[in-house]
Design an enzyme around this catalytic site. Structure first.
Site, mmCIF file in Angstrom:
data_model
loop_
_atom_site.group_PDB
_atom_site.id
_atom_site.type_symbol
_atom_site.label_atom_id
_atom_site.label_comp_id
_atom_site.label_asym_id
_atom_site.label_seq_id
_atom_site.Cartn_x
_atom_site.Cartn_y
_atom_site.Cartn_z
ATOM 1 N N TRP A 107 -13.115 -1.929 2.370
ATOM 2 C CA TRP A 107 -12.424 -2.040 1.071
ATOM 3 C C TRP A 107 -11.943 -3.481 0.940
ATOM 4 O O TRP A 107 -11.302 -3.999 1.865
ATOM 5 C CB TRP A 107 -11.252 -1.051 1.069
ATOM 6 C CG TRP A 107 -10.436 -1.046 -0.179
ATOM 7 C CD1 TRP A 107 -10.899 -0.943 -1.464
ATOM 8 C CD2 TRP A 107 -9.003 -1.120 -0.274
ATOM 9 N NE1 TRP A 107 -9.846 -0.943 -2.346
ATOM 10 C CE2 TRP A 107 -8.674 -1.055 -1.650
ATOM 11 C CE3 TRP A 107 -7.973 -1.236 0.650
ATOM 12 C CZ2 TRP A 107 -7.351 -1.092 -2.106
ATOM 13 C CZ3 TRP A 107 -6.665 -1.272 0.190
ATOM 14 C CH2 TRP A 107 -6.362 -1.205 -1.164
ATOM 15 N N ASP A 146 -6.874 4.143 8.313
ATOM 16 C CA ASP A 146 -6.540 4.184 6.894
ATOM 17 C C ASP A 146 -7.096 5.500 6.360
ATOM 18 O O ASP A 146 -8.314 5.705 6.330
ATOM 19 C CB ASP A 146 -7.190 2.987 6.168
ATOM 20 C CG ASP A 146 -6.756 2.910 4.711
ATOM 21 O OD1 ASP A 146 -5.931 3.750 4.284
ATOM 22 O OD2 ASP A 146 -7.232 2.005 3.994
ATOM 23 N N LYS A 155 -5.386 9.655 -4.464
ATOM 24 C CA LYS A 155 -6.599 10.422 -4.806
ATOM 25 C C LYS A 155 -6.379 11.917 -4.627
ATOM 26 O O LYS A 155 -6.711 12.697 -5.506
ATOM 27 C CB LYS A 155 -7.786 10.000 -3.935
ATOM 28 C CG LYS A 155 -7.792 8.577 -3.468
ATOM 29 C CD LYS A 155 -8.234 7.605 -4.526
ATOM 30 C CE LYS A 155 -8.097 6.201 -3.969
ATOM 31 N NZ LYS A 155 -8.551 5.167 -4.819
#
Ligand code: LMR
Length: 427
Positions: free
Chosen positions: A158, A239, A275
């Site tokens: 990311w 993560d 999310k």
């Protein structure tokens, strides 16, 4: 030269001391260069400016319903109604945040039978979503492992990971991750690269639903990675931004984190509820560090608080209250798990629809199997930067320049058009 009306207005303003000072104020930032747009959020800005009715946004990872609209989960709406009815106060949170949320969050991640959880040795603080958790943990690493610590990150990762670590004073080194030939994991390259890294490095891992590739190690490969990590004395920084969102099953998505934790490896974890609860703008997440015992946990927690206080003092209360209800209230939790599975399934359905159009309607000669093999919110399409530019300029289809698409942006109304556009730029 300032014109007369501006001069007059300025002379009346509170900043006007004399004209020389005023002119100096105006030009104070003359040397500040224009920065580039953010590689992900900048694409959203460009999309918003596009007035073409066919436009499609496949850039940012945010869930959309089958009409392309943002989706607020019913469990979240219900939690909000309950919280509102309680007429709670608006006092400051503590520095480490809302403790009932913090405890619920680590239970969700590590599992209710987790040894470090039951032994009360996980230091945890509420964070400004996943990015805030990463940033606080990065500051902690810089302070207590030292600025020369190497953070090993997958290639690709990311985009914001690198900025978070660099802005926190840490260097990053890539390890091979994605195999362009197979559109899958380069496990040999991965193991070889981390084997060569300095002992005691920080190994940054995406717990599930790797962003941007959608490619995760298998359980057997996680085991191989863990063996190397153990031998090299790495600190494992997970993560986990998609727990439950990837497969629809939060336990399955926590597999890697729990494997490493249960085997006693050093763990730092960043969690996000953007999310999986759709709480994007609420900025709610958690940072946690597994410790040796409660006494160590108390010391580590005290240091997390010392890092947080000068950054933003204490976190906001709203998202923490909502997430805590959804995690702790049995009825809301049940509803959430159903909705979570519904979101995961919609994304899986869209993967099949998109591939089906490409292969069967447009007879694309390319192999698009990776669309359905990859998991989570993203698909790493293999579309190159020139093709990405054509998609934007000729077809009004927006994705990040690395060819990543957010599959959540696909719906039954636009899938055929997106497939046709992909076919046109790749044939
Ligand atoms: C993404 O990767 O699109 C999301 O995690 C949103 C973001 O902040 O980049």
């Amino acid at each position: 030269m300032l014109n007369n009306s501006i001069k007059k207005a300025f002379s009346l303003s509170k900043y006007a001391v004399n004209s020389k000072y005023s002119l100096r104020c105006i030009s104070a930032w003359a040397n500040v260069p224009m920065g580039p747009p953010d590689p992900i959020l900048g694409v959203v800005e460009a999309f918003k400016k596009d007035s073409d009715p066919k436009k499609a946004n496949l850039s940012v990872g945010a869930f959309r319903d089958d009409k392309g609209k943002p989706y607020v989960l019913s469990c979240v709406r219900k939690a909000e109604e309950i919280i509102l009815s309680e007429r709670l106060d608006k006092e400051y949170s503590t520095i480490a945040g809302f403790e009932p949320f913090n405890q619920a969050s680590i239970k969700f991640a590590y599992g209710e039978n987790s040894k470090p959880l039951l032994e009360n040795r996980i230091a945890v603080a509420q964070s400004l979503s996943g990015t805030g958790a990463l940033r606080v943990a990065a500051a902690y690493i810089e302070r207590f492992m030292g600025p020369s610590t190497t953070v090993l990150v997958p290639k690709p990762t990311w985009g914001n990971h690198i900025s978070v670590f660099n802005d926190s004073g840490l260097k990053t080194t890539d390890y091979r991750y994605f195999n362009k030939q197979t559109n899958g994991l380069d496990i040999d390259g991965f193991l070889e690269d981390i084997e060569k890294a300095p002992n005691g490095s920080v190994l940054m891992l995406h717990g599930c639903a790797h962003n941007p590739t959608g490619v995760d190690p298998t359980p057997e490969q996680w085991n191989q990675i863990m063996q190397v990590s153990q031998r090299k004395n790495f600190v494992n920084f997970f993560d986990v931004a998609y727990q439950g969102f990837a497969s629809g099953d939060p336990h399955k998505d926590a597999y890697s984190l729990r494997l490493f934790t249960d085997n006693g490896l050093p763990i730092i974890l960043s969690q996000s509820y953007a999310k999986n609860m759709g709480l994007y703008g609420e900025r709610i997440g958690a940072v946690s560090i597994v410790c040796k015992d409660t006494e160590e946990k108390n010391r580590v927690t005290s240091q997390l608080k010392i890092i947080i206080r000068p950054l933003y003092s204490s976190p906001p209360i709203s998202g923490a209250r909502i997430a805590e209800r959804v995690l702790n209230d049995p009825e809301l939790n049940k509803l959430w798990l159903v909705e979570l599975k519904g979101m995961a399934d919609r994304i899986i359905d869209m993967r099949h629809l998109l591939k089906n159009y490409l292969v069967n309607d447009f007879n694309s000669k390319h192999n698009w199997d990776h669309i359905t093999n990859q998991i989570g919110m993203f698909c790493f399409t293999g579309i190159n930067p020139d093709q990405v530019a054509r998609l934007k300029n000729e077809f009004h289809v927006y994705l990040t320049s690395n060819g990543r698409i957010s599959v959540a942006g696909v719906n039954s109304g636009n899938a055929r058009y997106i497939a046709e556009s992909f076919h046109n730029v790749t044939k």
